[in-house]
Enzyme design. Sequence first.
Site, PDB file in Angstrom:
ATOM      1  N   ILE A 177       9.736  -2.341 -10.292  1.00 32.89           N
ATOM      2  CA  ILE A 177      11.000  -2.595 -11.016  1.00 32.89           C
ATOM      3  C   ILE A 177      11.855  -3.533 -10.161  1.00 32.89           C
ATOM      4  CG2 ILE A 177      13.085  -1.531 -11.966  1.00 32.89           C
ATOM      5  CD1 ILE A 177      11.453   1.114 -12.123  1.00 32.89           C
ATOM      6  N   GLU A 224      16.739  -2.481 -11.298  1.00 33.68           N
ATOM      7  CA  GLU A 224      16.637  -1.269 -10.456  1.00 33.68           C
ATOM      8  C   GLU A 224      17.947  -0.488 -10.546  1.00 33.68           C
ATOM      9  OE1 GLU A 224      13.824  -0.671  -8.108  1.00 33.68           O
ATOM     10  OE2 GLU A 224      14.707   1.270  -7.619  1.00 33.68           O
ATOM     11  N   SER A 235      -8.601  19.824   4.055  1.00 37.85           N
ATOM     12  CA  SER A 235      -9.653  19.167   3.243  1.00 37.85           C
ATOM     13  C   SER A 235      -9.491  19.500   1.770  1.00 37.85           C
ATOM     14  CB  SER A 235     -11.030  19.621   3.730  1.00 37.85           C
ATOM     15  OG  SER A 235     -11.062  21.035   3.858  1.00 37.85           O
ATOM     16  N   ASP A 250       3.609  -0.984   8.529  1.00 40.44           N
ATOM     17  CA  ASP A 250       4.606  -0.072   7.927  1.00 40.44           C
ATOM     18  C   ASP A 250       3.948   1.204   7.395  1.00 40.44           C
ATOM     19  OD1 ASP A 250       4.942  -1.977   4.764  1.00 40.44           O
ATOM     20  OD2 ASP A 250       3.234  -0.943   5.696  1.00 40.44           O
ATOM     21  N   ASN A 259      10.620  -1.814  -2.943  1.00 36.36           N
ATOM     22  CA  ASN A 259      10.029  -0.459  -2.822  1.00 36.36           C
ATOM     23  C   ASN A 259       8.761  -0.298  -3.662  1.00 36.36           C
ATOM     24  OD1 ASN A 259      11.074  -0.390  -5.375  1.00 36.36           O
ATOM     25  ND2 ASN A 259      12.790   0.979  -4.864  1.00 36.36           N
ATOM     26  N   ASP A 270      17.053  -4.728  -5.515  1.00 35.18           N
ATOM     27  CA  ASP A 270      15.810  -5.469  -5.815  1.00 35.18           C
ATOM     28  C   ASP A 270      16.054  -6.640  -6.763  1.00 35.18           C
ATOM     29  OD1 ASP A 270      13.128  -2.969  -5.552  1.00 35.18           O
ATOM     30  OD2 ASP A 270      14.547  -3.852  -4.113  1.00 35.18           O
ATOM     31  N   ASP A 327       0.857  -0.807  -0.736  1.00 39.06           N
ATOM     32  CA  ASP A 327       1.887  -1.747  -0.265  1.00 39.06           C
ATOM     33  C   ASP A 327       1.884  -2.963  -1.202  1.00 39.06           C
ATOM     34  OD1 ASP A 327       2.719  -2.763   3.148  1.00 39.06           O
ATOM     35  OD2 ASP A 327       3.735  -3.066   1.227  1.00 39.06           O
ATOM     36  N   VAL A 357       9.143  -3.944   3.229  1.00 41.51           N
ATOM     37  CA  VAL A 357       8.720  -3.750   1.830  1.00 41.51           C
ATOM     38  C   VAL A 357       7.633  -2.696   1.809  1.00 41.51           C
ATOM     39  CG1 VAL A 357       7.615  -4.800  -0.186  1.00 41.51           C
ATOM     40  CG2 VAL A 357       9.264  -6.123   1.186  1.00 41.51           C
TER      41      VAL A 357
END
Lengths: 419, 122
Positions: free
Chosen positions: A77, A89, A107, A32, A73, A67, A49, A57
């Site tokens: 929360i 949430e 950079s 993901d 996410n 949630d 993640d 997720v």
Amino acid sequence: SSVCAFPLLANLCEKIKHVLRNELPFEDLDGDKFSTFPTLRGYHWRGRDCDDRNNTVYPGRRPDNWDEERDSNCNGIWGVDPKDGIPYEKKFCKGADSQGVVLLGDSAGAHFHIPPEWMTVSQMSMKSFANLPMAFTNELDWPQFSEITGFLNSTIGGWTDSLYLRLRSRNRCNHRDLQNISKNGGSSGNLLRLMKSLARNQLWDHPAIVIYATIGNDVCNGNNDTLADMTTPKEMLSNVMRALRYLDTRLPNGSHVILTGLVDGRFLWDNLHDRYHPLGQLNRDITYSQLYSFLDCLQVSPCRGWMTPNETLRNLTSERALQLSNVLKEIARSERFANFDVFYMDFPLAQTAEKWRRMGGEPWQLIEPVDGFHPSQIAGALGTSITWQKALQEWPHVLGEENPFNDQIEAVFKDQGGH
Amino acid sequence: LLPSKGHTCIGCVLVVSVIEQLAQWHNSTVKAAMERLCSYIPEKLQGFCYILAEVYGPHIAELIDREMNADVVCHSLKLCKQDPGQPLCHLYRPPKVGLSTAIRKARRIVKTSKGLKNFMGF
């Protein structure tokens, strides 16, 4: 490259090449584009993640069923308030203008830094090189301390202040919603490929503030005829419009794009040329002017147009940079898109230098000491405060409203799982 | 993935300069300075450092002991190269005898030095 011919290594090599070419996390089990590993384009570059085995997720998505059951996410929360049965949430983030921050940069945005401790023998110890493995697996970039997406306290001098941290403290629902999609050498041309690694779903995810900041490589190169290899205003217009059209297909409605102008790199020569480089401080025998000539001769100068004793060339380079900045300014003034509004801001070098002078600092401290080219940690942190003030005054809607539930979020979820 | 010639040269000049300055700062031999530098490197990478010290160490030590600077050492190691028609690239001010002369002298030293002959053979 011949090593990759061995059958056992072919697969691994292919993966490494894919990741390097596409600036994606090396370790991303669910694909993901978010990771639980820090370096190799991991969570130093994008929000960490919180379940790397489930690709529904990830940081920045709209919550799944508020949630109730899980933190879909990764903003820390989730669950239901036992007092009234309302999902947290929903209680704390519904209508809160949650949004992420994305940097499309070079950079400078990735925050390239070579520790001067690596070449200062008078203070050298095992501690000096402790960060070497992390530095090399992050391409000598330190996005975790950077001006737009930094979230860790700096360990390379100065302090960390970032647009992400300020958005997070304005609305704690934005926790972990960050993506630093930058690359050493990033320019308006090669950013078109780089931005394909953006992780944002127009339907499922929150809107984002996208900072487009290729602040020098369109006029910086190490080639003999450096002027001939600079991006022309026509090419800049084409590159940036292609990028914005692509973003219009990816960004959720209600997003914002801020185009950042190019820097005036004459600041480098003016403030560094006769100063001693870290490698030359022991015997006072290497100045930045010598370093610039050496890089020039090897044809690996990061910016032949500005890192040169030739004042005419420096002025011509700044002239082109200004032309390209004006292209960005015109785009922001005249172009409209379905899913985001576009703004322009100058790269805040002059204001940063003035602010630092008032704080008692020296201009040369705003430049990376080892490469004598990139903005330093201090320059990035000061730049954040200047950009933030500008946005608050001129585009307050871009930053979203202050979340009235921040304190309650902190009371219930503490550090929200950290970073 | 492989560094360009220019970056290899920069890397060499940087490392040889640090070795030279470590020996100067701690008033030690060049060999001791290399061992000290390798001991500073994180454990996982120390092996690589010691191999480099084995391969290039005697050469670097021989030339630094003769007061040659990092530009001369790296050109004589051929980790800095002069492309045809291009100038000799250097970070430090050239030696009094001239950079080309110093490099030729360094190459002669490498060729004639016994200790180094085996190593070059290696």
